[in-house]
Scaffold this active site. Structure first.
Site, short mmCIF file in Angstrom:
data_model
loop_
_atom_site.label_atom_id
_atom_site.label_comp_id
_atom_site.label_asym_id
_atom_site.label_seq_id
_atom_site.Cartn_x
_atom_site.Cartn_y
_atom_site.Cartn_z
N ILE A 167 28.22 32.30 -6.09
CA ILE A 167 28.75 33.42 -5.80
C ILE A 167 29.33 34.50 -6.96
O ILE A 167 30.23 34.29 -7.35
CB ILE A 167 29.88 33.55 -4.72
CG1 ILE A 167 29.31 32.66 -3.49
CG2 ILE A 167 30.29 34.93 -4.23
CD1 ILE A 167 28.11 33.25 -2.91
N GLU A 367 18.76 36.81 -5.15
CA GLU A 367 18.22 37.93 -4.33
C GLU A 367 16.86 37.84 -3.50
O GLU A 367 15.99 38.64 -3.59
CB GLU A 367 18.20 39.29 -4.97
CG GLU A 367 19.66 39.76 -5.52
CD GLU A 367 20.45 40.47 -4.39
OE1 GLU A 367 19.89 40.70 -3.37
OE2 GLU A 367 21.54 40.88 -4.64
P1 TGC Z 1 13.99 37.54 10.52
O1 TGC Z 1 14.85 36.31 11.24
O2 TGC Z 1 12.80 37.81 11.10
O3 TGC Z 1 15.00 38.72 10.49
C1 TGC Z 1 16.19 38.90 10.85
C2 TGC Z 1 16.54 40.42 11.05
O4 TGC Z 1 16.69 40.99 9.67
C3 TGC Z 1 15.66 41.97 9.74
N1 TGC Z 1 15.52 41.97 8.33
C4 TGC Z 1 15.81 42.95 7.41
N2 TGC Z 1 16.55 43.95 7.42
C5 TGC Z 1 17.07 44.49 6.25
N3 TGC Z 1 16.20 44.39 5.06
C6 TGC Z 1 15.31 43.20 5.03
N4 TGC Z 1 14.96 42.90 3.80
C7 TGC Z 1 15.20 42.65 6.07
N5 TGC Z 1 14.12 41.57 6.50
C8 TGC Z 1 14.46 41.06 7.74
C9 TGC Z 1 14.47 41.90 10.75
O5 TGC Z 1 14.20 43.02 11.12
C10 TGC Z 1 15.44 41.11 11.96
O6 TGC Z 1 16.10 42.12 12.61
P2 TGC Z 1 16.45 42.04 13.98
O7 TGC Z 1 16.96 43.30 14.35
O8 TGC Z 1 15.04 41.80 14.72
O9 TGC Z 1 17.39 40.96 14.39
O10 TGC Z 1 14.40 37.11 9.26
P3 TGC Z 1 13.17 37.09 7.97
O11 TGC Z 1 12.16 35.79 8.51
O12 TGC Z 1 12.52 38.52 7.76
O13 TGC Z 1 13.83 36.47 7.05
C11 TGC Z 1 13.22 35.48 6.30
C12 TGC Z 1 13.54 35.65 4.76
C13 TGC Z 1 13.23 34.11 4.25
C14 TGC Z 1 12.63 36.67 4.16
C15 TGC Z 1 15.03 35.80 4.51
O14 TGC Z 1 15.79 34.73 4.97
C16 TGC Z 1 15.35 36.04 2.94
O15 TGC Z 1 15.29 36.99 2.55
N6 TGC Z 1 15.92 35.01 2.50
C17 TGC Z 1 16.24 34.74 1.00
C18 TGC Z 1 17.73 35.14 1.01
C19 TGC Z 1 18.52 35.78 -0.09
O16 TGC Z 1 17.75 36.49 -0.67
N7 TGC Z 1 19.78 35.34 -0.28
C20 TGC Z 1 20.24 36.24 -1.42
C21 TGC Z 1 21.76 35.90 -1.41
S1 TGC Z 1 22.75 37.18 -2.28
C22 TGC Z 1 22.47 36.82 -3.88
O17 TGC Z 1 21.47 36.43 -4.36
C23 TGC Z 1 23.22 38.00 -4.89
S2 TGC Z 1 22.79 37.84 -6.46
C24 TGC Z 1 23.44 39.46 -6.86
C25 TGC Z 1 23.74 39.48 -8.40
O18 TGC Z 1 24.26 38.84 -9.01
O19 TGC Z 1 23.08 40.65 -8.84
P1 FAD Z 2 16.49 26.96 -2.34
O1 FAD Z 2 16.35 27.96 -1.20
O2 FAD Z 2 16.79 25.53 -1.92
O3 FAD Z 2 14.99 27.02 -3.11
C1 FAD Z 2 14.61 25.94 -3.96
C2 FAD Z 2 13.06 26.28 -4.36
O4 FAD Z 2 12.38 26.05 -3.10
C3 FAD Z 2 12.67 27.72 -4.55
O5 FAD Z 2 11.70 27.65 -5.84
C4 FAD Z 2 12.16 28.49 -3.71
O6 FAD Z 2 11.43 29.67 -4.00
C5 FAD Z 2 11.34 27.13 -3.11
N1 FAD Z 2 11.05 27.59 -1.70
C6 FAD Z 2 12.11 27.88 -0.42
N2 FAD Z 2 11.39 28.14 0.84
C7 FAD Z 2 10.23 27.74 0.29
C8 FAD Z 2 8.86 27.84 1.07
N3 FAD Z 2 9.12 28.17 2.31
N4 FAD Z 2 7.74 27.46 0.74
C9 FAD Z 2 7.41 27.31 -0.66
N5 FAD Z 2 8.69 27.24 -1.53
C10 FAD Z 2 9.82 27.53 -1.11
N6 FAD Z 2 24.11 34.07 -3.52
C11 FAD Z 2 24.97 34.90 -2.72
O7 FAD Z 2 25.12 34.95 -1.46
N7 FAD Z 2 25.90 35.77 -3.44
C12 FAD Z 2 25.92 35.88 -4.88
O8 FAD Z 2 26.86 36.70 -5.46
C13 FAD Z 2 24.80 35.16 -5.41
N8 FAD Z 2 24.85 35.23 -6.96
C14 FAD Z 2 24.05 34.38 -7.56
C15 FAD Z 2 24.10 34.27 -8.76
C16 FAD Z 2 23.40 33.15 -9.63
C17 FAD Z 2 23.55 33.33 -11.10
C18 FAD Z 2 22.53 32.73 -8.98
C19 FAD Z 2 21.68 31.55 -9.91
C20 FAD Z 2 22.38 32.80 -7.56
C21 FAD Z 2 23.23 33.51 -6.87
N9 FAD Z 2 23.17 33.40 -5.63
C22 FAD Z 2 24.01 34.39 -4.78
C23 FAD Z 2 22.41 32.35 -4.55
C24 FAD Z 2 21.04 32.93 -4.81
O9 FAD Z 2 20.61 33.85 -3.78
C25 FAD Z 2 20.37 31.50 -4.46
O10 FAD Z 2 20.24 30.78 -5.34
C26 FAD Z 2 18.75 31.79 -3.82
O11 FAD Z 2 18.68 32.54 -2.88
C27 FAD Z 2 18.02 30.66 -3.81
O12 FAD Z 2 18.59 29.61 -3.07
P2 FAD Z 2 18.62 28.21 -3.30
O13 FAD Z 2 19.32 28.25 -4.98
O14 FAD Z 2 19.54 27.22 -2.53
O15 FAD Z 2 17.26 27.56 -3.67
#
Ligand code: TGC
Ligand code: FAD
Length: 387
Positions: A167, A367
């Site tokens: 986080i 992200e």
């Molecule tokens: P799905 O179950 O189909 O959809 C759930 C509901 O969400 C809606 N939706 C979205 N709404 C807005 N923006 C989007 N990008 C959306 N994508 C989906 C969708 O319409 C549905 O709505 P409803 O009304 O029908 O319930 O979920 P999905 O199959 O679309 O999602 C799967 C997947 C893999 C794309 C999603 O789980 C995903 O994006 N996974 C990655 C998780 C991720 O990005 N984590 C990031 C954590 S935060 C972070 O990394 C901060 S780093 C910050 C920094 O330091 O800069």
């Molecule tokens: P995993 O989900 O375990 O993925 C591992 C590997 O598997 C990846 O290469 C991925 O692409 C691959 N993979 C996953 N699914 C599939 C599939 N279906 N098919 C093929 N390949 C697949 N999160 C927050 O909530 N808030 C934050 O502020 C935040 N800040 C972050 C800051 C840093 C520096 C980092 C490194 C991460 C941060 N994150 C944060 C978390 C970040 O969003 C996750 O690391 C990211 O979403 C990937 O999750 P994971 O690390 O558990 O990898």
């Protein structure tokens, strides 16, 4: 008229006066306040806290939030340019602004009650309250629907249990926006730093985003009043909606990192004399530099169009996925290539490419990993969900 080598298609001419002014102000901030210190911050593994009040004073925290809540009320293209110029300094500085603006102020503004907006947003814009965003859990960040962190009703309150991993800003934050499973699906909660049962632990030994704080969050029966729940959203679309905002900014940020690396590679290769001529006089080197320029120009056009779509209310998450994938990959490859052009010197943080390359290893993962974004585009093309 001479071309700007770092803006070959004169993207600048497509910006409004206000957008140019925003870009110039943030560029100055990066040149004068970030670049002189960032190499050492990265070496020491420290986030430069002293920059927070200055960023706040410039309106960089919640730049798109309306002025009545303390934000700067700027458009999305301006927010993108802020991200680009901050990340020309370092991805960690842009991360700080992304999390505060898109992942914390945005959900309070979009999903919060009027009381929550008035209580938190002005202080967040002023940099007096720092936020973090807890979605990811240790067992699988790409699949947030599998979260185990839960909140259950206890009288009029909620009891929060679980943990979050990776986080950004975790140990700096006064509040955490935490997404948790309830009987009624996923809900968002505002968890305050001093609430009993809430703790944050720094993640050490990072080789990437070293000038940024990354933490694990723990919740052990944290008691939350109902007024700390974000009332206006339920389900995964809540956190995903925030991610769309932050990912949009991240399409711009790496353009800044790539420009910094290209500039370093051009300057270095012009002054480095090998085999009696500047390194830059070799065709092999010019081809690499030209390719960097081509890829930066394409990324600039992609993000600008995305920003115009966003400002017109027409941006779709799939478009954001394509640009996040393309632009981060572009910057990562340019940073690695620039590092190579600098030879041995390129492995030190005296020069920026290795720092940007290491940082971008996080940006390509957070992200939504590159694969996640590719699968989103694949789903759009085929209509088949491959997750
Ligand atoms: P799905 O179950 O189909 O959809 C759930 C509901 O969400 C809606 N939706 C979205 N709404 C807005 N923006 C989007 N990008 C959306 N994508 C989906 C969708 O319409 C549905 O709505 P409803 O009304 O029908 O319930 O979920 P999905 O199959 O679309 O999602 C799967 C997947 C893999 C794309 C999603 O789980 C995903 O994006 N996974 C990655 C998780 C991720 O990005 N984590 C990031 C954590 S935060 C972070 O990394 C901060 S780093 C910050 C920094 O330091 O800069
Ligand atoms: P995993 O989900 O375990 O993925 C591992 C590997 O598997 C990846 O290469 C991925 O692409 C691959 N993979 C996953 N699914 C599939 C599939 N279906 N098919 C093929 N390949 C697949 N999160 C927050 O909530 N808030 C934050 O502020 C935040 N800040 C972050 C800051 C840093 C520096 C980092 C490194 C991460 C941060 N994150 C944060 C978390 C970040 O969003 C996750 O690391 C990211 O979403 C990937 O999750 P994971 O690390 O558990 O990898």
């Amino acid at each position: 008229m001479a071309l700007n080598p770092y803006d070959l298609y004169d993207i600048r001419s497509l910006l409004s006066e206000e957008e140019c002014a925003v870009q110039d102000a943030v560029a100055r901030f990066t040149d004068e306040r970030v670049l002189p210190i960032i190499g050492e911050c990265f070496d020491r593994g420290e986030f430069p806290m002293q920059l927070i009040p200055e960023m706040a004073a410039m309106g960089l925290l919640g730049s798109s939030i309306p002025t009545e809540y303390g934000g700067a009320g700027l458009n999305s293209v301006s927010y993108g340019l802020i991200c680009q110029e901050l990340e020309r300094g370092d991805s960690g500085i842009r991360s700080f602004a992304s999390v505060q603006s898109s992942l914390c102020m945005y959900p309070i503004y979009s999903y919060g009650s009027e009381d929550q907006r008035r209580r938190w947003l002005p202080d967040m814009a002023a940099g007096k309250v720092i936020g973090c965003f807890g979605l990811t859990e240790a067992h699988g960040g790409s699949d947030p629907a599998s979260m185990k962190t839960n909140a259950r009703r206890d009288g009029g309150d909620w009891l929060l249990n679980g943990s979050k991993m990776w986080i950004t800003n975790g140990n700096l934050a006064n509040i955490a926006i935490v997404w948790a499973l309830t009987d009624d699906g996923i809900n968002g909660f505002i968890v305050e730093k001093d609430m009993p049962g809430f703790s944050a632990q720094l993640i050490h030994r990072k080789m990437s985003l070293r000038a940024s704080v990354t933490s694990a969050l723990f919740f052990d029966n944290v008691r939350l009043p109902e007024c700390n729940r974000l009332p206006n959203v339920k389900g995964l679309k809540g956190p995903l909606g925030c991610l769309t905002q932050a990912r949009y900014g991240i399409t711009w940020g790496p353009i800044g990192a790539a420009i910094a690396c290209l500039k370093e590679a051009v300057d270095y290769s012009k002054s480095r004399i090998l085999f009696n001529r500047p390194l830059a006089a070799n065709q092999a080197v010019q081809l690499k530099l030209a390719d960097m320029s081509r890829r930066i120009t394409l990324a600039q056009l992609l993000s600008l169009q995305l920003g115009r779509l966003k400002d017109a209310g027409q941006m779709q998450p799939t478009q954001v996925s394509l640009a996040k994938w393309n632009n981060v990959r572009m910057a990562l490859e340019i940073a690695r290539e620039a590092r190579d052009i600098l030879g041995g010197a390129g492995i030190t943080t005296e020069y920026c490419p290795i720092r940007h390359a290491l940082n971008l290893e996080s940006v390509v993962t957070y992200e939504g990993t590159e694969t996640v974004h590719q699968l989103v585009v694949g789903r759009e093309l085929t209509g088949i969900n491959a997750f």
